[in-house]
Write a protein that holds these residues in place. Structure first.
Motif, short mmCIF file in Angstrom:
data_model
loop_
_atom_site.label_atom_id
_atom_site.label_comp_id
_atom_site.label_asym_id
_atom_site.label_seq_id
_atom_site.Cartn_x
_atom_site.Cartn_y
_atom_site.Cartn_z
N ALA A 216 -9.04 4.56 4.41
CA ALA A 216 -8.15 3.51 3.90
C ALA A 216 -8.63 2.92 2.58
O ALA A 216 -7.82 2.45 1.79
N ARG A 217 -9.95 2.97 2.33
CA ARG A 217 -10.43 2.32 1.10
C ARG A 217 -9.96 3.03 -0.16
O ARG A 217 -10.10 2.48 -1.25
N SER B 170 -4.16 -5.03 1.58
CA SER B 170 -5.34 -5.05 0.69
C SER B 170 -5.64 -6.46 0.19
O SER B 170 -6.41 -6.64 -0.74
N LEU C 46 -6.76 3.86 -0.52
CA LEU C 46 -5.30 3.71 -0.54
C LEU C 46 -4.82 2.66 -1.54
O LEU C 46 -3.64 2.34 -1.57
N THR C 47 -5.72 2.11 -2.34
CA THR C 47 -5.27 1.13 -3.33
C THR C 47 -4.71 1.82 -4.56
O THR C 47 -4.28 1.15 -5.50
N ASP D 225 -6.98 8.66 8.97
CA ASP D 225 -8.12 7.91 8.41
C ASP D 225 -9.24 8.87 8.05
O ASP D 225 -9.97 8.67 7.09
N GLN E 263 -2.61 -3.38 -7.24
CA GLN E 263 -1.59 -2.90 -6.30
C GLN E 263 -0.69 -4.06 -5.86
O GLN E 263 0.53 -3.90 -5.74
N THR F 138 -11.41 -5.04 -5.08
CA THR F 138 -11.54 -4.25 -6.31
C THR F 138 -10.39 -4.63 -7.24
O THR F 138 -9.35 -5.12 -6.79
N HIS G 196 -0.66 9.50 1.79
CA HIS G 196 -1.86 9.86 1.04
C HIS G 196 -2.60 11.01 1.70
O HIS G 196 -3.34 11.73 1.03
N ALA H 120 -8.45 -2.56 -8.41
CA ALA H 120 -7.33 -1.70 -7.97
C ALA H 120 -6.50 -2.40 -6.90
O ALA H 120 -5.27 -2.30 -6.89
N ALA H 121 -7.15 -3.11 -5.99
CA ALA H 121 -6.42 -3.82 -4.93
C ALA H 121 -5.56 -4.93 -5.54
O ALA H 121 -4.40 -5.10 -5.17
N THR I 270 -2.01 3.70 -6.95
CA THR I 270 -0.56 3.50 -7.09
C THR I 270 0.13 4.79 -7.56
O THR I 270 1.29 4.78 -7.92
N VAL J 123 0.81 -1.23 0.00
CA VAL J 123 0.00 0.00 0.00
C VAL J 123 0.84 1.28 0.00
O VAL J 123 0.49 2.25 -0.66
N THR J 124 1.96 1.28 0.72
CA THR J 124 2.70 2.53 0.87
C THR J 124 3.99 2.56 0.04
O THR J 124 4.83 3.43 0.24
N MET K 281 -9.57 -2.36 4.30
CA MET K 281 -9.43 -1.95 2.90
C MET K 281 -9.45 -3.14 1.95
O MET K 281 -9.26 -2.99 0.75
N ILE L 118 -7.90 -2.43 9.19
CA ILE L 118 -7.85 -1.25 8.30
C ILE L 118 -8.97 -1.29 7.29
O ILE L 118 -9.30 -0.28 6.67
#
Lengths: 471, 192
Positions: free
Chosen positions: B27-28, A66, B30-31, B22, A88, A82, B85, A84-85, B33, A37-38, A412, A410
């Motif tokens: 967090a949702r 994720s 944060l996917t 948050d 990633q 998703t 983010h 996107a997850a 890139t 994620v980061t 997500m 979290i």
């Protein structure tokens, strides 16, 4: 030499250049943990500048935030929340290939939450500097490491230079005297501490936890305490390594072996604050006065003993928190109906946490109104739990037994608490919406969470443990 | 990074204490890139009701907040997660400054590396700024003070190195890479 704190010793040993009034220190990083994620933007930065990873061997990546906690379907496809997850996760795979970094991928036997697997592997060791683009990196301080969370720009700095620009934090001591009473856990202790010093009580500081009650904790428990240092605003938490630490690390896959082990232990034994070392702030806590402790508001400093009543709000913001939580001043926390129970996370997703929850659930059922999710912190924790039959206890009680990951902490990856639902959670943050939009979170120990699951409402875990002891 | 020496903008006030990351960016989201495009989700669950429409009661949705580039926030802004983010979302939403009496360590570090000026003021200045939303502030990064419309001034705290990087547009990774000889020396001394 003047007496030094543990922080001083670790700081001095990792200074590439010392700080000046005009410039921060350059601090060398021994271990850089990376997750999906980061990190994408950090790798993009390296690519844009034509840089390589300076020390791939000091970098270890995993997938946790994720990732789905449900297994693959019959066709082998994982249920990502998703596209996107999924993308990633694929991006971290590509980045690790391109930059030569070891990745513990989803199918790897040692995969798991980044702060669970570092110690499990023995990659986390006393005296190290450890960073990760994740605030709960403070967990690793339980081993006498200087471990802290960083942002994505800094992830790029470490990838490219193996160093960080840092001002030295202040040293703060939290001395925990006496013994925790029966049925009171490390999670209760750390929630109690945050309630005592406040969510900004550690800002600018590294907390060293000391005292008889800290020495008596297992490594799992020490990790729980250090993990939540960030919830008091601290840069890091740490505990001087001792025989408990050494015994826990001995024989771990990446721990030193043979003569190297002996040399390492001899060094690790020097990693403690000198007797006259000066802390800029000291707090003393009486362990014997702590009860099972849970959060009742919307930050981790709003905590109560299990038998306390919700206090009257004296300002608009506290009232907003009570309204959000659906709690009324003067009512007891115990007895509050619960919709969801979550056992897991880097705070409480280790084997001893699952055992504590299972001890309450064994021979009992999760209340019909409650959905309970149990998510092991790593693949190794999952295997060990299954060998002991803990999965069978959870399943027989009506709980869901999942694949490892951050999951509902979290929220997500699709593991969500629905709007308005109240979750008793062994995770670390009860912010508004943390576990899903409109979700209400009560932070608690694994025993308290399991007790709430059985009772269908917030309940004193000691009642269940007493029955256990008598039986 | 573009140098930031002076800023002149109106303030908007979020007086809540302990606004966590948050809350700033759930967090949702944060996917992603990339660093871009997070502004539309800044303060998502405050800004929008569950049906997706903007909540007119939320201060950043109000007409007078439009164009404000300075966020004056309650104590301990940016606590919680280390997600960068959060400053990316605030910058993308048009904010350039965050002022509080206390700013969480990781958020502040992240913000300054992205040119989001995260600064702290003393309790009296903080109280004044919280009570006077919408005023024009002149922020002088070089001199380290905030000038009010009436000419009054408050000093602010900002680490010397961060200030230097902001006003000279210095990128911190570039700074670190120039220390390669020192890093190499350290590695040689500490080779196991």
């Amino acid at each position: 030499m003047a007496p030094r704190t543990l922080l001083d010793k670790l700081w001095d040993a990792h200074q590439v250049t010392a700080e000046t009034p005009d410039t921060p220190a350059i601090l060398y990083v021994d271990l850089h943990l990376v997750h999906e994620v980061t990190s994408p933007q950090a790798f993009s930065e390296l690519r844009a500048r034509g840089l390589r990873v300076r020390r791939p061997a000091r970098t270890l990546a995993t997938l946790d935030h994720s990732t789905p906690t449900l297994p693959a379907d019959a066709a082998g496809s994982l249920p990502f929340v998703t596209p996107a997850a999924a993308a990633q996760v694929d991006m971290l795979r590509g980045n690790c290939r391109e930059f030569g970094i070891e990745l513990l991928d989803l199918a790897h036997a040692q995969r798991g939450i980044v702060h669970v697997i570092g110690p499990e592997l023995g990659a986390t060791r006393p005296g190290m500097t450890i960073v990760c683009g994740d605030s709960h990196t403070s967990t690793h301080g339980a081993f006498g490491a200087l471990a802290f969370g960083i942002g994505t720009s800094e992830v790029g700095h470490v990838l490219a230079s193996q160093c960080l620009l840092q001002r030295k934090p202040r040293a703060m001591a939290i001395e925990v005297r006496g013994h925790l009473p029966p049925g009171v856990t490390a999670k209760d202790l750390v929630l109690h501490i945050i309630g005592n010093i406040g969510v900004d009580g550690g800002t600018g500081c590294v907390i060293e936890y000391r005292g008889e009650a800290i020495r008596a904790l297992s490594m799992d428990e020490r990790m729980t305490v250090c993990n939540m240092s960030i919830e008091a605003g601290a840069r890091a938490g740490m505990i001087a390594p001792d025989e408990v630490t050494f015994a826990w690390l001995h024989g771990r896959p990446r721990a030193p072996q043979g003569a190297a082990w002996e040399r390492a232990v001899a060094h690790w034994e020097t990693l403690r604050s000198d007797p006259d070392a000066r802390f800029e702030r000291s707090v003393s806590i009486d362990a014997g006065a702590i009860r099972p402790t849970l959060s009742y508001g919307t930050h981790p400093g709003m905590v109560l003993d299990i038998d306390a009543v919700v206090p009257t709000a004296t300002d608009a913001q506290t009232q907003r928190a009570l309204d959000y939580m659906g709690l009324r001043a003067g009512s007891r926390l115990a007895g509050t109906p619960v919709d969801v129970v979550f056992v897991g996370s880097c705070t409480n997703g280790r084997l001893s946490d699952l055992r504590a929850a299972a001890a309450v659930l064994r021979g009992r059922r999760v209340a019909g109104s409650v959905r309970m999710l149990v998510v092991p912190g790593s693949a190794a924790v999952k295997r060990a739990a299954e060998q002991e039959g803990l999965d069978a206890v959870f399943r027989a009680a009506g709980a869901e037994w999942r694949e490892p990951g951050c999951s509902m902490c979290i929220a997500m990856n699709g593991d969500l608490v629905a709007p308005g639902q109240l979750a008793v959670s062994t995770s670390n943050r009860n912010f508004e919406g943390r576990q899903g939009p409109g979700a209400r979170t009560v932070l608690a120990s694994p025993a308290s969470a399991a007790a709430a699951a059985v009772a269908g409402h917030i309940a004193d875990p000691r009642a269940y443990l007493v029955e256990e002891a008598v039986a | 990074m573009n140098p930031i020496r002076q800023l002149h903008a109106r303030s908007v006030v979020l007086a809540h204490e302990n606004i966590d990351t948050d809350r700033i960016i759930p967090a949702r989201f944060l996917t992603t890139t990339t660093r871009s495009g997070l502004g539309r989700h800044a303060f998502q669950d405050w800004r929008y009701r569950s049906d997706g429409t903007p909540d007119p009661a939320f201060v950043l949705n109000q007409p007078e907040a439009q164009g404000c580039e300075i966020l004056v926030a309650g104590r301990n802004f940016g606590c919680g997660s280390s997600r960068e983010h959060a400053p990316w979302a605030l910058l993308d939403a048009g904010l350039r400054v965050v002022i509080s009496s206390e700013i969480a360590d990781i958020f502040r570090s992240n913000a300054l590396k992205n040119g989001l000026l995260a600064i702290t003021v003393d309790a009296a200045a903080h109280r004044y700024l919280l009570r006077h939303p919408g005023i024009e502030l002149r922020i002088d990064v070089v001199a380290g003070h905030i000038t009010l419309p009436d000419g009054g001034r408050f000093g602010f705290a900002l680490d010397a190195f961060a200030r230097h990087c902001l006003i000279a547009g210095i990128d911190q990774l570039g700074f670190l890479l120039r220390e390669d000889a020192a890093i190499r020396h350290y590695e040689e001394q500490h080779a196991a």
